[in-house]
Design a protein around this motif. Structure first.
Motif, PDB file in Angstrom:
ATOM      1  N   LYS A 149       0.844  -1.201   0.000  1.00 36.81           N
ATOM      2  CA  LYS A 149       0.000   0.000   0.000  1.00 36.81           C
ATOM      3  C   LYS A 149       0.880   1.252   0.000  1.00 36.81           C
ATOM      4  N   ASP A 150       1.962   1.204   0.773  1.00 38.69           N
ATOM      5  CA  ASP A 150       2.927   2.309   0.831  1.00 38.69           C
ATOM      6  C   ASP A 150       4.152   1.885   0.010  1.00 38.69           C
ATOM      7  N   TRP A 151       3.972   1.850  -1.303  1.00 41.17           N
ATOM      8  CA  TRP A 151       4.984   1.264  -2.194  1.00 41.17           C
ATOM      9  C   TRP A 151       6.336   1.965  -2.047  1.00 41.17           C
ATOM     10  N   ILE A 175      -1.639  -5.420  -0.994  1.00 37.37           N
ATOM     11  CA  ILE A 175      -2.595  -4.423  -0.484  1.00 37.37           C
ATOM     12  C   ILE A 175      -3.935  -5.099  -0.176  1.00 37.37           C
ATOM     13  N   VAL A 176      -4.498  -4.819   0.990  1.00 41.70           N
ATOM     14  CA  VAL A 176      -5.827  -5.319   1.342  1.00 41.70           C
ATOM     15  C   VAL A 176      -6.835  -4.185   1.117  1.00 41.70           C
ATOM     16  N   ARG A 177      -7.946  -4.528   0.452  1.00 38.90           N
ATOM     17  CA  ARG A 177      -8.916  -3.516   0.034  1.00 38.90           C
ATOM     18  C   ARG A 177     -10.311  -3.769   0.608  1.00 38.90           C
ATOM     19  N   ALA A 183      -8.376   0.990  -0.875  1.00 37.10           N
ATOM     20  CA  ALA A 183      -7.335   0.382  -0.049  1.00 37.10           C
ATOM     21  C   ALA A 183      -7.602   0.728   1.414  1.00 37.10           C
ATOM     22  N   MET A 184      -7.542  -0.287   2.280  1.00 36.17           N
ATOM     23  CA  MET A 184      -7.767  -0.006   3.712  1.00 36.17           C
ATOM     24  C   MET A 184      -6.676   0.919   4.234  1.00 36.17           C
ATOM     25  N   SER A 185      -7.080   1.843   5.104  1.00 34.65           N
ATOM     26  CA  SER A 185      -6.128   2.773   5.711  1.00 34.65           C
ATOM     27  C   SER A 185      -6.724   3.298   7.012  1.00 34.65           C
TER      28      SER A 185
HETATM   29  P1  AMP Z   1       0.547   2.329   9.203  1.00 33.86           P
HETATM   30  O1  AMP Z   1      -0.011   1.894  10.517  1.00 33.86           O
HETATM   31  O2  AMP Z   1      -0.437   3.036   8.331  1.00 33.86           O
HETATM   32  O3  AMP Z   1       1.865   3.034   9.333  1.00 33.86           O
HETATM   33  O4  AMP Z   1       0.866   0.983   8.410  1.00 33.86           O
HETATM   34  C1  AMP Z   1       1.657  -0.018   8.965  1.00 33.86           C
HETATM   35  C2  AMP Z   1       1.944  -1.048   7.908  1.00 33.86           C
HETATM   36  O5  AMP Z   1       0.723  -1.594   7.420  1.00 33.86           O
HETATM   37  C3  AMP Z   1       2.675  -0.449   6.695  1.00 33.86           C
HETATM   38  O6  AMP Z   1       3.658  -1.364   6.247  1.00 33.86           O
HETATM   39  C4  AMP Z   1       1.557  -0.307   5.697  1.00 33.86           C
HETATM   40  O7  AMP Z   1       1.996  -0.337   4.351  1.00 33.86           O
HETATM   41  C5  AMP Z   1       0.708  -1.513   6.021  1.00 33.86           C
HETATM   42  N1  AMP Z   1      -0.642  -1.320   5.509  1.00 33.86           N
HETATM   43  C6  AMP Z   1      -1.469  -0.260   5.735  1.00 33.86           C
HETATM   44  N2  AMP Z   1      -2.616  -0.393   5.039  1.00 33.86           N
HETATM   45  C7  AMP Z   1      -2.514  -1.566   4.360  1.00 33.86           C
HETATM   46  C8  AMP Z   1      -3.363  -2.250   3.449  1.00 33.86           C
HETATM   47  N3  AMP Z   1      -4.558  -1.769   3.099  1.00 33.86           N
HETATM   48  N4  AMP Z   1      -2.938  -3.427   2.951  1.00 33.86           N
HETATM   49  C9  AMP Z   1      -1.718  -3.929   3.273  1.00 33.86           C
HETATM   50  N5  AMP Z   1      -0.873  -3.318   4.126  1.00 33.86           N
HETATM   51  C10 AMP Z   1      -1.255  -2.152   4.658  1.00 33.86           C
END
Ligand code: AMP
Length: 282
Positions: A149-151, A175-177, A183-185
């Motif tokens: 997701k964070d390429w 990436i999980v959607r 895309a989940m965030s």
């Molecule tokens: P974050 O908490 O947003 O800093 O993300 C922590 C980790 O989870 C990072 O490596 C992100 O790339 C990964 N991540 C966040 N959202 C997703 C997603 N939708 N699918 C896969 N990995 C994710």
């Protein structure tokens, strides 16, 4: 599952695990976990004897005026997600534990961090690389799981670990959607209902770019135009970029060839969304 708050304690337990012959998998996060994070934890649990998840909202990677104070937090829910996914340790340090005094040492990757996100968030990747270097130093030899997701973040962290000979294998995960393609965030909670309705256009823009490449388009500007046309429908957002670039350098270099990455970023009122997908142009 153990919840650990201090650097000395997490170091001690992980050293003990490795001494007993157990491999360590590490999933760094900023918390407010969702199924995207869970997929990383599960990948780690499958491949390693022990898994540690860090939950730390890192002030260094937020610029002045960004959402550091508002960033969503819910440690109890995060602990439940980690337990459910099979993690063994949650490392949840305070800011004072991680940064007892102002940080004077900065890790930066001025090449791979410069384009795309680097142009829109100039200090962001130095903050990411610095905290990830610190976390790698705390956790020690491990496999570390990051989301595609964070390429560009994966590219930065992989480069840093290689350049500095860190005893860490960086493992990228898909990436999980959501079912509509978003895309989940953790930041999706910032979207208004109207913005949420437009947010799947990022996925649709990537699809338009992928179709253009599949149809033989090799001019990055034409692929970018195909993506921008779809993103124009996101009338509540501002497009930061829609890029078609070589997957690893992330800098356009003539016609598209080999592994290509399509990346988009759209700023809504509070949530800034990013997404990407890849293909091979042969
Ligand atoms: P974050 O908490 O947003 O800093 O993300 C922590 C980790 O989870 C990072 O490596 C992100 O790339 C990964 N991540 C966040 N959202 C997703 C997603 N939708 N699918 C896969 N990995 C994710």
């Amino acid at each position: 599952m153990q919840i650990i708050r201090t650097i000395s304690e997490i170091r001690a337990v992980l050293d003990e695990q490795r001494a007993a012959g157990n491999s360590v998998g590490f999933v760094p996060t900023m918390g407010y976990l969702h199924d995207g994070h869970v997929s990383l934890i599960r990948a780690s649990v499958e491949a390693n004897a022990r898994t540690v998840v860090s939950v730390f909202v890192n002030p260094l990677q937020f610029a002045e005026g960004e959402d550091l104070e508002d960033y969503p937090r819910d440690l109890d829910a995060d602990v439940a997600y980690c337990r459910g996914a099979g993690a063994d340790f949650v490392f949840a340090p305070s800011v004072e534990e991680m940064y007892p005094s102002p940080v004077d040492t900065v890790v930066s990757c001025p090449g791979v961090a410069a384009p795309l996100e680097g142009e829109h968030r100039p200090s962001h990747f130095a903050g990411v690389a610095t905290v990830v270097a610190k976390l790698f130093s705390i956790v020690g030899p491990c496999r570390a799981y990051f989301g595609a997701k964070d390429w560009q973040q994966v590219a930065v962290v992989t480069r840093m670990a290689a350049d500095l000979s860190m005893p860490v294998e960086v493992v990228p995960c898909p990436i999980v959607r959501e079912s509509d393609g978003l895309a989940m965030s953790s930041r999706n909670v910032y979207l208004t209902a109207e913005e949420r309705a437009q947010a799947p256009l990022l996925r649709r823009a990537l699809d338009a770019g992928l179709s253009a490449v599949a149809d033989g388009e090799r001019d990055p500007a034409a692929v970018e135009a195909a993506m921008s046309e779809v993103l124009a429908g996101a009338s509540l957002g501002t497009v930061d970029y829609a890029a078609a670039v070589p997957a690893h350098s992330l800098v356009a270099d003539g016609s598209l060839a080999g592994e290509v990455r399509l990346l988009v970023a759209v700023k809504f009122s509070k949530a800034r969304l990013i997404d990407n997908d890849g293909c091979v142009a042969d």
